[in-house]
Write a protein that holds these residues in place. Structure first.
Motif, PDB file in Angstrom:
ATOM      1  N   ARG A 234       0.720  -1.369   0.138  1.00  0.00           N
ATOM      2  CA  ARG A 234       0.076  -0.087  -0.145  1.00  0.00           C
ATOM      3  C   ARG A 234       1.075   1.290   0.084  1.00  0.00           C
ATOM      4  NH1 ARG A 234      -1.609  -3.858   2.998  1.00  0.00           N
ATOM      5  NH2 ARG A 234      -0.709  -2.966   4.939  1.00  0.00           N
ATOM      6  N   THR A 235       2.037   1.139  -0.240  1.00  0.00           N
ATOM      7  CA  THR A 235       3.004   2.365  -0.587  1.00  0.00           C
ATOM      8  C   THR A 235       2.266   3.211  -1.644  1.00  0.00           C
ATOM      9  OG1 THR A 235       4.978   1.305   0.289  1.00  0.00           O
ATOM     10  CG2 THR A 235       5.335   3.290  -1.031  1.00  0.00           C
ATOM     11  N   LYS A 236       2.407   4.669  -1.389  1.00  0.00           N
ATOM     12  CA  LYS A 236       1.783   5.430  -2.370  1.00  0.00           C
ATOM     13  C   LYS A 236       2.649   6.099  -3.361  1.00  0.00           C
ATOM     14  CE  LYS A 236       0.090   8.013   1.108  1.00  0.00           C
ATOM     15  NZ  LYS A 236      -0.537   8.864   1.929  1.00  0.00           N
ATOM     16  N   ASP A 256       1.871  -5.172  -3.399  1.00  0.00           N
ATOM     17  CA  ASP A 256       0.684  -4.385  -3.921  1.00  0.00           C
ATOM     18  C   ASP A 256       0.732  -3.040  -3.389  1.00  0.00           C
ATOM     19  OD1 ASP A 256      -1.671  -4.319  -4.843  1.00  0.00           O
ATOM     20  OD2 ASP A 256      -2.669  -5.428  -3.428  1.00  0.00           O
ATOM     21  N   VAL A 257       1.194  -2.123  -4.037  1.00  0.00           N
ATOM     22  CA  VAL A 257       1.096  -0.836  -3.782  1.00  0.00           C
ATOM     23  C   VAL A 257       0.143  -0.110  -4.570  1.00  0.00           C
ATOM     24  CG1 VAL A 257       3.878  -0.893  -3.874  1.00  0.00           C
ATOM     25  CG2 VAL A 257       2.868  -0.490  -5.981  1.00  0.00           C
ATOM     26  N   ILE A 258      -0.037   1.177  -4.219  1.00  0.00           N
ATOM     27  CA  ILE A 258      -0.988   2.115  -4.658  1.00  0.00           C
ATOM     28  C   ILE A 258      -0.691   2.413  -5.981  1.00  0.00           C
ATOM     29  CG2 ILE A 258      -2.226   4.181  -4.488  1.00  0.00           C
ATOM     30  CD1 ILE A 258      -2.844   2.235  -2.276  1.00  0.00           C
ATOM     31  N   GLU A 259      -1.663   2.541  -7.009  1.00  0.00           N
ATOM     32  CA  GLU A 259      -1.508   2.778  -8.383  1.00  0.00           C
ATOM     33  C   GLU A 259      -0.666   3.894  -8.387  1.00  0.00           C
ATOM     34  OE1 GLU A 259      -3.864   2.998 -12.589  1.00  0.00           O
ATOM     35  OE2 GLU A 259      -5.155   2.457 -10.796  1.00  0.00           O
ATOM     36  N   GLY A 260       0.262   4.309  -9.479  1.00  0.00           N
ATOM     37  CA  GLY A 260       1.082   5.173  -9.608  1.00  0.00           C
ATOM     38  C   GLY A 260       2.386   5.260  -8.811  1.00  0.00           C
ATOM     39  N   CYS A 261       2.567   4.261  -7.713  1.00  0.00           N
ATOM     40  CA  CYS A 261       3.777   4.235  -6.780  1.00  0.00           C
ATOM     41  C   CYS A 261       4.870   3.925  -7.751  1.00  0.00           C
ATOM     42  CB  CYS A 261       3.415   3.312  -5.748  1.00  0.00           C
ATOM     43  SG  CYS A 261       5.222   3.019  -4.716  1.00  0.00           S
ATOM     44  N   ARG A 262       6.126   4.348  -7.430  1.00  0.00           N
ATOM     45  CA  ARG A 262       7.022   4.086  -8.591  1.00  0.00           C
ATOM     46  C   ARG A 262       8.458   3.185  -7.634  1.00  0.00           C
ATOM     47  NH1 ARG A 262      10.194   9.271  -9.923  1.00  0.00           N
ATOM     48  NH2 ARG A 262      11.503   7.950 -11.166  1.00  0.00           N
TER      49      ARG A 262
END
Length: 503
Positions: A234-236, A256-262
């Motif tokens: 869930r890193t943003k 499984d990170v937040i969409e847009g996380c690099r």
């Protein structure tokens, strides 16, 4: 028993009133968790196996502010208590409590949610009228405390209201409950704390490195790695990884990170695009700039960080810089924060130099991975090592550094694994016992043992050598903490040389 769903508890103003909670452990994190839950109106029972004076004092404080009960002593730690005649709905586990501990195992079997203080802090961080801080979170086998301190220093240099919290310094719940709030909190997370987190969603996250550690607590190295990897979930904005450790890079790829996380790498070599790294003794950013394929921005010269910057220190600085840049900190503030940072005592701390012999205190090297970083910084080493091994192997460490070892002075009551590894991989290196062997009883205090070790090191050290106290083990067999062990080394070196030779 049916599972109690606590998904609705997401902010300070949620309905916490009457929630039946057991808090396991009355250390700093347990005390702050109980205090927070009492303030929220929960019904709290606090349990600790140690019926000590300190715990009784903390218990008295909590009873004054409204704790339902405080149960001290080992006879209370094996079974779940009832609260108002009913089973608890939530258990808050302090970091030292193993998930296989009978009470925690019983809670899991009964479907009772188990959180740590980090999870509770995330759930209550949002409160009307209080600034809501972003979190940047840091874990790894080694370097966590240095990196979280560097990150805090950078944020402060940028003029932000920031604090380091979690596994170091301020308990996370104390930081979260600050009346004014913070712009950003740099949170150090141990594998124990990560095991009991479930919903945190940080702005940026980093795993600095991974090596075998705490395998007894986790029940194996694979479980340890899995808990470390939870930090990326869930890193943003930026999931930051050590580009020189494939196992860490794989954690980011699986997260499984937040969409847009690099995914942002850090390295002590020349960085590729989307990395922070080192070019000709300059820390540079090729991740948080527009033309990252063709250029880099200078962040800081390594000699501004310290007189001697070992490879792992440069790596920690690169990770801290990446965290700060993910938040939006300008390069000048990164330079100022890293230049201002003081790593403190017991981490590759130069204690003295005489007759071209350097004496280094690295008592914070409590496992082989940390000791390897220290040993790799020097070429001819009299190594003071040993202590509570925590079930790890020393073979890889000794094999990697055998050529730089001139002699090994062994401390600690549990040195068999270390001595066996030395025999296999460095048979030519003299091994000198400061503590007696495991078949005998050494009644000497840790201070006396360290004095023996320092004197024995002085007997063999010559010009150009480094006497390095990097034990690769925990301290609790002969000392109260790594700090006491480090202070004992400093005192012994200064006694050897005389007060006038202090540096």
């Amino acid at each position: 028993m049916t599972h109690t769903n606590l998904d609705h508890l997401t902010r300070w103003e949620s309905d916490w009133a009457g929630l039946r909670v057991v808090v396991a452990g009355l250390g700093l994190s347990g005390f702050s968790a109980a205090d927070t839950l009492i303030e929220l109106g929960a019904k709290v029972v606090l349990i600790d196996g140690a019926d000590s004076e300190v715990n009784r004092s903390r218990a008295d404080t909590l009873k004054i502010v409204g704790a339902a009960d405080v149960l001290l002593g080992a006879d209370h730690t094996d079974t779940l208590p009832l609260i108002d005649g009913l089973a608890p709905q939530l258990l808050i586990a302090s970091p030292g409590w193993n998930p296989r501990q009978p009470m925690l195992a019983a809670a899991a079997e009964a479907g009772i949610e188990i959180w740590g203080d980090i999870e509770l802090a995330w759930r209550v961080r949002e409160k009307e009228g209080r600034k809501l801080a972003e979190w940047v979170v840091i874990t790894g086998t080694n370097g966590k405390t240095t990196t979280v301190g560097m990150t805090e220093s950078i944020f402060l240099a940028a003029g932000l209201r920031a604090i380091a919290a979690g596994n170091v310094g301020t308990p996370i719940l104390d930081a979260v409950r600050d009346p004014e709030g913070f712009d950003v909190i740099a949170v150090e997370l141990s594998s124990f704390q990560l095991h009991f987190t479930h919903s945190i969603s940080p702005l940026a996250s980093v795993v600095l490195n991974i090596a075998e550690d705490h395998v007894d607590w986790h029940g194996g190295f694979e479980n340890y790695k899995a808990d470390k990897a939870k930090i990326y979930e869930r890193t943003k904005v930026a999931a930051i990884y050590n580009a020189q450790e494939p196992v860490v890079e794989a954690m980011v790829e699986a997260a499984d990170v937040i969409e847009g996380c690099r995914a942002i790498g850090f390295t002590t070599g020349v960085p590729s695009p989307s990395m922070v790294g080192v070019v000709e003794d300059l820390l540079v950013d090729r991740a948080f700039i527009e033309d990252r394929r063709n250029s880099a921005v200078e962040l800081v010269a390594l000699d501004q960080i310290g007189e001697v910057v070992p490879r792992h220190t440069a790596a920690n600085a690169a990770a801290a810089a990446a965290l700060a840049r993910a938040y939006g900190v300008e390069p000048a503030a990164v330079a100022a924060g890293l230049s201002d940072f003081d790593s403190g005592d017991h981490r590759i701390q130069a204690v003295a130099r005489r007759e071209d012999i350097l004496w280094i205190n690295d008592s914070k090297a409590t496992n082989p991975h940390a000791a390897n970083a220290s040993l790799g910084a020097f070429s001819s080493v009299i190594w003071i090592a040993g202590g509570l091994s925590k079930g790890v192997s020393y073979d890889e460490l000794v094999a990697a550094n055998a050529k730089r070892l001139k002699a090994v002075i062994v401390i600690g009551l549990d040195s068999a694994a270390l001595r066996e590894a030395l025999g296999r991989h460095a048979p030519q290196v003299p091994v000198i016992m400061a503590s007696v062997g495991e078949t005998e009883v050494d009644t000497a205090t840790g201070t006396v043992v360290m004095a023996r070790a320092v004197n024995k090191a002085a007997d063999v050290a010559q010009a150009g050598d480094t006497v390095l106290m990097a034990p690769a083990a925990a301290s609790m067999d002969q000392f109260s903490s790594y700090a006491q062990r480090g202070n004992a080394f400093i005192a012994a070196v200064r006694a050897l040389m005389g007060e006038d030779s202090k540096e």
